[in-house]
Design a protein around this motif. Structure first.
Motif, mmCIF file in Angstrom:
data_model
loop_
_atom_site.group_PDB
_atom_site.id
_atom_site.type_symbol
_atom_site.label_atom_id
_atom_site.label_comp_id
_atom_site.label_asym_id
_atom_site.label_seq_id
_atom_site.Cartn_x
_atom_site.Cartn_y
_atom_site.Cartn_z
ATOM 1 N N ALA A 9 3.346 -3.168 -1.884
ATOM 2 C CA ALA A 9 3.622 -1.634 -1.587
ATOM 3 C C ALA A 9 3.982 -1.484 -0.233
ATOM 4 N N ARG A 19 -2.121 -1.971 -3.534
ATOM 5 C CA ARG A 19 -2.288 -0.576 -3.533
ATOM 6 C C ARG A 19 -3.746 0.161 -3.468
ATOM 7 N N ASP A 340 0.119 6.819 -5.618
ATOM 8 C CA ASP A 340 0.745 5.513 -4.888
ATOM 9 C C ASP A 340 -0.344 4.671 -4.465
ATOM 10 N N PHE A 341 -1.536 5.171 -4.260
ATOM 11 C CA PHE A 341 -2.521 4.173 -3.785
ATOM 12 C C PHE A 341 -3.897 4.885 -4.441
#
Length: 390
Positions: A9, A19, A340-341
């Motif tokens: 990512a 991630r 996202d993480f």
């Protein structure tokens, strides 16, 4: 379709192999304020264990910005060791972040040999000294120190710079109305209280450009009366997003000064913590005020998720979910919900190889039991003290 948490990512200009993020937790492995083999080994363990990004904790921008004297101040005399650390991590395929900060009122002025600074004057429970109100000249100097620190870390090979804007550190103390009683342009309205955060983010981005990702650790709530509320933090992060200087936000919470257990949750090892503290602090922890300081919050997986969802709904920028993440199922749910993480601390302290085990399907859950008995070890080498397998 939700992204695969274990696939590569982008984080700003940096590509991570997955991630997962090792969150910044003080390592207790820099007794002389220098990178040591022990510090490198600590981060190598989680890097070799599969994380996409590991974060070096509490890299101070100035001597009075250390929580205590056994902490790295980034500069010419520490750059060589930081370079050695970055080179070691990169050989594993992981990336390296540095948590860049000024501890503000969380600094121990007596240990550092220089008075701590905050948004406003206040007594320090750590040093039994008065914390001085930072002057505008101090803030100009400190902003320049953030820039110099960023320059050094990029030169040393760090991939990500995490600006510490939470936990009642200096920037956070300006955001909190109960700690910021200023009458100048850095106090009063929320926009004024957010001025230092935005100033630092802009200055650091202008220095590093796309040579590194720039993120910030922010609070979903400080967890004390007079701290930053969720509503206020939503407005501040919206300002930061609009400024366009940051590549992601890591969503944390609590206050190292006023309510640390709001961040950690689970059991509160009062006796062990008291034994690890200097005598004045140890005595203070036995008072009613000391007992109120170490509140106990029930642990449950992803305990910041409800508040974090408000940020996900308000903001479009990448967000890192933090807060007691132990299981693959929780990580995958975070991806489905638009994060996202995922950032982990204690889970990786217990099992540095957890990410590889999850990827290989040999485990679905981490072994951390969130007893928090790792907390008192931070000055002697942060470690999990649970020796028997769970």
């Amino acid at each position: 379709m939700a992204p695969d948490v274990f696939a590569p990512a982008r984080l700003g200009p940096v590509t991570l192999r997955n991630r997962t993020v090792k969150a910044a937790t003080f390592e207790g492995r820099t007794p002389e304020g220098q990178v040591t083999d022990e510090l490198i080994d600590y981060h190598l363990a989680v890097a070799e264990g599969g994380v996409g990004l590991t974060t070096v904790a509490y890299l101070a921008v100035a001597p009075e910005g250390r929580t205590h004297r056994a902490q790295i101040v980034v500069g010419p005399d520490t750059e060589k060791g930081l370079t050695r650390l970055a080179e070691a991590i990169h050989r594993t395929g992981a990336k390296l972040a540095g948590q860049v900060g000024h501890a503000g009122p969380v600094a121990n002025g007596r240990s550092n040999g220089v008075h701590a600074l905050s948004a406003s004057r206040m007594p320090s429970p750590l040093s039994m000294q008065l914390v001085h109100a930072a002057s505008e000249r101090d803030l100009t100097r400190i902003t320049a120190a953030y820039v110099a620190t960023a320059r050094t870390l990029v030169r040393a090979g760090f991939d990500v710079l995490e600006l510490h804007m939470a936990h009642s550190y200096l920037i956070s103390s300006f955001l909190a109305p109960g700690l910021n009683r200023r009458k100048d342009r850095f106090g009063g309205t929320l926009e004024n209280r957010a001025r230092l955060a935005r100033q630092v983010a802009k200055a650091v981005r202008e220095e590093v450009g796309d040579a590194a990702a720039v993120t910030a650790k922010v609070s979903v709530s400080d967890g004390f009366r007079g701290g930053v509320t969720t509503d206020e933090s939503l407005e501040v992060t919206a300002m930061l997003e609009a400024d366009g200087q940051l590549d992601a936000l890591q969503l944390s919470g609590g206050s190292s000064l006023m309510n640390p257990m709001y961040l950690f949750r689970g059991e509160t090892p009062v006796r062990e913590l008291a034994a690890a503290m200097p005598l004045p602090v140890r005595l203070g922890m036995r008072t009613p005020a000391g007992k109120r300081f170490l509140k106990e919050y029930e642990f449950h997986e992803a305990y910041f998720l409800d508040k974090a969802m408000r940020f996900r709904e308000r903001l479009s920028m990448p967000l890192m979910l933090l807060g007691g993440i132990n299981r693959r199922e929780t990580m995958e749910e975070a991806m489905r919900l638009g994060f996202d993480f995922v950032a982990m601390g204690r889970a990786l302290l217990r099992e540095p190889t957890l990410v590889n085990e999850l990827i290989a399907g040999r485990q679905a859950d981490g072994a951390c039991i969130h007893c928090n008995r790792c907390m008192p070890t931070i000055y002697s080498g942060t470690r999990c003290v649970v020796l028997d397998p769970v």
